[in-house]
Design an enzyme around this catalytic site. Structure first.
Site, mmCIF file in Angstrom:
data_model
loop_
_atom_site.group_PDB
_atom_site.id
_atom_site.type_symbol
_atom_site.label_atom_id
_atom_site.label_comp_id
_atom_site.label_asym_id
_atom_site.label_seq_id
_atom_site.Cartn_x
_atom_site.Cartn_y
_atom_site.Cartn_z
ATOM 1 N N TRP A 136 -3.148 -4.221 3.406
ATOM 2 C CA TRP A 136 -3.638 -3.059 3.138
ATOM 3 C C TRP A 136 -4.323 -2.523 4.520
ATOM 4 O O TRP A 136 -3.928 -1.352 4.942
ATOM 5 C CB TRP A 136 -4.754 -2.932 1.957
ATOM 6 C CG TRP A 136 -3.786 -2.933 0.636
ATOM 7 C CD1 TRP A 136 -4.164 -3.833 -0.105
ATOM 8 C CD2 TRP A 136 -2.523 -2.125 0.053
ATOM 9 N NE1 TRP A 136 -3.388 -3.776 -1.275
ATOM 10 C CE2 TRP A 136 -2.637 -2.635 -1.001
ATOM 11 C CE3 TRP A 136 -2.197 -0.806 0.799
ATOM 12 C CZ2 TRP A 136 -1.406 -1.995 -1.802
ATOM 13 C CZ3 TRP A 136 -1.208 -0.466 -0.040
ATOM 14 C CH2 TRP A 136 -0.732 -0.966 -1.331
ATOM 15 N N ASP A 191 -11.648 1.492 2.756
ATOM 16 C CA ASP A 191 -10.811 1.269 1.521
ATOM 17 C C ASP A 191 -11.264 0.540 0.450
ATOM 18 O O ASP A 191 -11.149 -0.678 0.654
ATOM 19 C CB ASP A 191 -9.428 0.964 2.116
ATOM 20 C CG ASP A 191 -8.344 1.262 0.962
ATOM 21 O OD1 ASP A 191 -8.751 1.274 -0.159
ATOM 22 O OD2 ASP A 191 -7.217 0.677 1.295
ATOM 23 N N LYS A 245 -7.606 0.680 -10.208
ATOM 24 C CA LYS A 245 -7.959 -0.938 -10.299
ATOM 25 C C LYS A 245 -9.297 -0.848 -10.793
ATOM 26 O O LYS A 245 -9.552 -1.721 -11.903
ATOM 27 C CB LYS A 245 -7.989 -1.377 -8.760
ATOM 28 C CG LYS A 245 -6.594 -1.874 -8.232
ATOM 29 C CD LYS A 245 -6.348 -1.248 -6.943
ATOM 30 C CE LYS A 245 -4.821 -1.488 -6.621
ATOM 31 N NZ LYS A 245 -4.432 -1.096 -5.574
HETATM 32 C C1 LIG Z 1 -3.735 -0.579 -4.484
HETATM 33 C C2 LIG Z 1 -4.333 -0.434 -2.953
HETATM 34 C C3 LIG Z 1 -3.768 0.581 -2.156
HETATM 35 C C4 LIG Z 1 -2.656 1.521 -2.722
HETATM 36 O O1 LIG Z 1 -3.195 2.256 -3.464
HETATM 37 P P1 LIG Z 1 -1.964 3.819 -3.873
HETATM 38 O O2 LIG Z 1 -3.046 4.282 -4.968
HETATM 39 O O3 LIG Z 1 -0.991 3.041 -4.638
HETATM 40 O O4 LIG Z 1 -1.768 4.512 -2.770
HETATM 41 C C5 LIG Z 1 -4.469 0.904 -0.966
HETATM 42 N N1 LIG Z 1 -5.352 -0.125 -0.697
HETATM 43 C C6 LIG Z 1 -6.013 -1.235 -1.365
HETATM 44 C C7 LIG Z 1 -7.119 -1.971 -0.883
HETATM 45 C C8 LIG Z 1 -5.358 -1.205 -2.684
HETATM 46 O O5 LIG Z 1 -5.894 -1.943 -3.219
#
Ligand SMILES: *Cc1c(COP(=O)(O)O)cnc(C)c1O
Length: 360
Positions: free
Chosen positions: A101, A171, A195
């Site tokens: 990521w 993030d 999540k």
């Molecule tokens: C799942 C995830 C993403 C991607 O998220 P989207 O909503 O599909 O764009 C980005 N960063 C992390 C750490 C993730 O777990």
């Protein structure tokens, strides 16, 4: 049979929340309407929205000088909105590279300015958090971006970088609300909802006031935080149903004792699962450095990969779902977000011990 869903995302939601949404599906609080059918500007929905924000602010202790934005486009869109809004005339931003990521965020940021990689864990296959004393930070960076929990690699920071006056950007897609954090240490926090917050389609951004309003001149209106901050996340139609479910999740978190209680439960779940992996005499293996193991996403491999198919099939038959690892890593991954009860992790550990006993 009780089903336990270990999906990395979209992921399990609290059963109580789904039951409440079911009960309110056709008629929300006597309004005669489903939340899906309401005007986003009507009093019913603006009340739902305001309560969701207030509950989130209370849960996370979000200071008054931060805006809470409910957006769309996923964490992926933030990979571009962050440089567009936060470079603020500077030429370069700092990024920590700890896995898949981080790499995606870095790749997008490079379209907008120079990226200084302050630390990288590729030398050991992205299985650890690089020690802070070796980071090559630029004191003039527009911001520093990192990924507190690498959902695919299963690597999680258990500390927050101290970057002085450089705004810290995180993030938190896969570990928001799972542990206590001091929001005032951050310039911007973002997370896709699917999540630990609610359904896919909603993206949460928590951003400090002084970082809003300095977007690059050619920034599209929809990608400027100021647009959404000024309009209270109602510039265009927001993801209303997602905000409603997120609000129910926030209420559930408050009833469950808040983030402190959630963190204790998450530690207990993670300890149980890692202990089982480590006690398996190598039958199961987690490659991540012990101090940096994620409480949310637990990747592990089987000593004999030819047993992977059997493992997944038997797990499925026991109601232990979506344990297949990410295609880039292989093996298994158990995602044990807030909504996964301890009983689910216990059921997985019981199955893993049985399976290793049969094949070990
Ligand atoms: C799942 C995830 C993403 C991607 O998220 P989207 O909503 O599909 O764009 C980005 N960063 C992390 C750490 C993730 O777990």
């Amino acid at each position: 049979m009780t089903i336990y869903n270990f999906s990395a995302g979209p992921a399990v939601l609290p059963r109580e929340v789904l039951l409440q949404a079911q009960a309110e599906l056709l008629d929300w609080h006597g309004s005669g309407m489903s939340v899906m059918e309401m005007s986003h500007r009507g009093k019913e929905f603006t009340g739902i929205h305001a309560r969701a924000e207030a509950d989130l602010r209370e849960l996370m202790g979000i200071p008054a000088n931060y805006k809470v934005l409910f957006l769309q486009g996923g964490a992926h869109l933030q990979f571009s909105m962050i440089p567009l809004n936060l470079l603020r005339g500077k030429t370069s931003a700092d990024y920590v590279n700890t896995g898949e990521w981080s790499k995606k965020a870095i790749g997008e940021a490079k379209k907008f300015g120079a990226v200084n990689i302050v630390a990288d864990n590729a030398d050991r296959n992205c299985t650890y958090v690089p020690a802070f004393d070796a980071w090559q930070c630029d004191p003039d960076a527009a911001y520093l971006h990192y990924t507190p929990n690498e959902t695919i690699g299963g690597v999680e920071f258990n500390w927050v970088p101290e970057v002085g006056d450089v705004p810290l950007v995180a993030d938190m897609s896969s570990n928001i609300l799972s542990r206590q954090i001091d929001v005032s240490k951050f310039g911007l926090i973002y997370a896709g909802a699917q999540k630990n917050i609610g359904p896919a389609g909603l993206t949460l951004v928590i951003v400090r006031d002084d970082l809003i309003g300095q977007a690059a001149a050619n920034t599209p209106t929809m990608l400027d935080y100021k647009t959404h901050a000024d309009a209270g996340s109602m510039y265009n139609t927001p993801p209303t149903y997602g905000i409603y479910i997120a609000g129910l999740v926030f209420q559930w978190l408050k009833k469950s004792g808040g983030i402190a209680a959630m963190e204790r439960a998450n530690i207990a779940k993670a300890d149980l699962l890692y202990a089982a992996i480590d006690a398996s005499n190598g039958f199961y293996h987690c490659p991540v450095n012990k101090a940096d193991r994620s409480r949310m996403n637990v990747p592990f491999t089987l000593k004999d990969a030819s047993l992977d198919g059997d493992f997944l099939k038997q797990a499925d038959a026991r109601g232990l779902l979506q344990l297949k690892g990410h295609r880039s890593v292989g093996g298994m991954r158990a995602s044990i977000y807030n909504a996964m009860p301890l009983a689910g992790v216990q059921a997985l550990v019981d199955f893993m011990n049985e399976f290793s006993g049969q094949h070990g």
